[in-house]
Design a protein around this motif. Structure first.
Motif, PDB file in Angstrom:
ATOM      1  N   GLU A 193      46.102  50.566  45.487  1.00 12.64           N
ATOM      2  CA  GLU A 193      45.915  50.848  46.914  1.00 12.64           C
ATOM      3  C   GLU A 193      44.517  51.390  47.188  1.00 12.64           C
ATOM      4  OE1 GLU A 193      47.307  54.651  45.124  1.00 12.64           O
ATOM      5  OE2 GLU A 193      48.006  52.597  44.932  1.00 12.64           O
ATOM      6  N   TRP A 194      43.915  52.032  46.196  1.00 13.93           N
ATOM      7  CA  TRP A 194      42.565  52.571  46.343  1.00 13.93           C
ATOM      8  C   TRP A 194      41.573  51.425  46.528  1.00 13.93           C
ATOM      9  CZ3 TRP A 194      38.718  54.394  42.321  1.00 13.93           C
ATOM     10  CH2 TRP A 194      37.937  55.454  42.793  1.00 13.93           C
ATOM     11  N   LEU A 195      41.697  50.413  45.685  1.00 12.49           N
ATOM     12  CA  LEU A 195      40.835  49.236  45.794  1.00 12.49           C
ATOM     13  C   LEU A 195      41.058  48.527  47.124  1.00 12.49           C
ATOM     14  CD1 LEU A 195      39.012  46.896  44.760  1.00 12.49           C
ATOM     15  CD2 LEU A 195      41.085  45.933  43.788  1.00 12.49           C
ATOM     16  N   LEU A 196      42.315  48.285  47.474  1.00 12.63           N
ATOM     17  CA  LEU A 196      42.609  47.576  48.716  1.00 12.63           C
ATOM     18  C   LEU A 196      42.129  48.358  49.930  1.00 12.63           C
ATOM     19  CD1 LEU A 196      46.131  46.146  47.867  1.00 12.63           C
ATOM     20  CD2 LEU A 196      43.928  44.951  47.863  1.00 12.63           C
ATOM     21  N   MET A 197      42.201  49.680  49.880  1.00 16.23           N
ATOM     22  CA  MET A 197      41.698  50.487  50.988  1.00 16.23           C
ATOM     23  C   MET A 197      40.196  50.318  51.133  1.00 16.23           C
ATOM     24  SD  MET A 197      42.340  52.312  53.510  1.00 16.23           S
ATOM     25  CE  MET A 197      41.007  52.759  54.616  1.00 16.23           C
ATOM     26  N   GLN A 198      39.488  50.265  50.020  1.00 19.26           N
ATOM     27  CA  GLN A 198      38.041  50.023  50.103  1.00 19.26           C
ATOM     28  C   GLN A 198      37.755  48.706  50.809  1.00 19.26           C
ATOM     29  OE1 GLN A 198      35.356  50.627  46.774  1.00 19.26           O
ATOM     30  NE2 GLN A 198      37.123  51.492  45.682  1.00 19.26           N
ATOM     31  N   MET A 199      38.494  47.676  50.420  1.00 18.18           N
ATOM     32  CA  MET A 199      38.263  46.364  51.015  1.00 18.18           C
ATOM     33  C   MET A 199      38.588  46.393  52.513  1.00 18.18           C
ATOM     34  SD  MET A 199      37.099  44.898  48.376  1.00 18.18           S
ATOM     35  CE  MET A 199      37.073  43.126  48.555  1.00 18.18           C
ATOM     36  N   GLN A 200      39.674  47.061  52.886  1.00 18.08           N
ATOM     37  CA  GLN A 200      40.049  47.169  54.304  1.00 18.08           C
ATOM     38  C   GLN A 200      39.001  47.949  55.084  1.00 18.08           C
ATOM     39  OE1 GLN A 200      42.260  45.525  55.750  1.00 18.08           O
ATOM     40  NE2 GLN A 200      43.943  45.149  54.351  1.00 18.08           N
ATOM     41  N   LEU A 201      38.412  48.915  54.442  1.00 12.41           N
ATOM     42  CA  LEU A 201      37.425  49.726  55.140  1.00 12.41           C
ATOM     43  C   LEU A 201      36.187  48.909  55.496  1.00 12.41           C
ATOM     44  CD1 LEU A 201      35.177  52.209  54.973  1.00 12.41           C
ATOM     45  CD2 LEU A 201      36.126  52.497  52.741  1.00 12.41           C
TER      46      LEU A 201
END
Length: 189
Positions: A100-108
């Motif tokens: 989720e940390w990686l995906l949050m970066q991408m969403q940001l």
């Protein structure tokens, strides 16, 4: 059971919102879903944060600060190649253990791009400021060499994209990214 303080509740909102925004993005995530995950009402959520944008910015700040801390801790006392490998190993470990940390970066990054197109520069200003702290955090241990810093961060973004797209570690697209077997071993776990 003791009641949570407002600060503890804010922290639980940030953790819950990270999971929700990571999967749904800014526009696809409702404050109702975040409130439900935390176990609070929407009105209480808005006592903690003035709105959805404030929640997203708090999550974005946390995501960037966690990345900065990961690199700083990994490279402490190291320079050059040693720092590079330590930071790469630490980052790879985090994104494989906490997807989720990686995906949050991408969403940001997506949210910043969308907001900029809509004329809202607040997202971009906050994220760019955090990203520059990230740049500085890796720049010094890599010898304050712009090319090394750029290459390190470019490889990191490529890794983010490949992991987010679900390329398995044995896929041929990873071949050029394995300076050693360490990265491949971490991704295979």
């Amino acid at each position: 059971m003791a009641r949570m303080s407002a600060e503890e509740r804010r922290e639980s909102v940030i953790r819950a919102a990270t999971i929700e925004f990571a999967s749904g993005g800014y526009h696809g995530t409702s404050t109702e879903v975040i409130a439900r995950r935390v176990g609070v009402s929407q009105p209480y959520l808005f006592r903690l944060f003035p709105g959805k944008k404030a929640i997203f910015l708090a999550v974005a700040e946390r995501c960037l600060e966690d990345t900065i801390r990961t690199f700083a801790d990994a490279s402490k006392g190291l320079e050059g190649e040693d720092a590079l490998h330590a930071m790469a190993d630490a980052y790879t470990r985090v994104i494989t253990e906490q997807p989720e940390w990686l995906l949050m970066q991408m969403q940001l990054y997506v949210a910043v791009g969308a907001a900029e197109q809509e004329g809202d520069h607040e997202f971009g200003e906050a994220v760019r400021a955090g990203w520059m702290r990230l740049w500085d955090t890796v720049h010094v241990p890599l010898g304050a060499e712009v090319g090394e810093t750029t290459t390190f961060l470019a490889y990191g973004m490529l890794i983010n994209c490949l992991v987010a797209m679900g390329f398995p570690p044995e896929h041929r697209v990873w071949e050029g990214l394995y300076p050693s077997a360490r990265l491949k071993g971490r991704l295979e776990r």
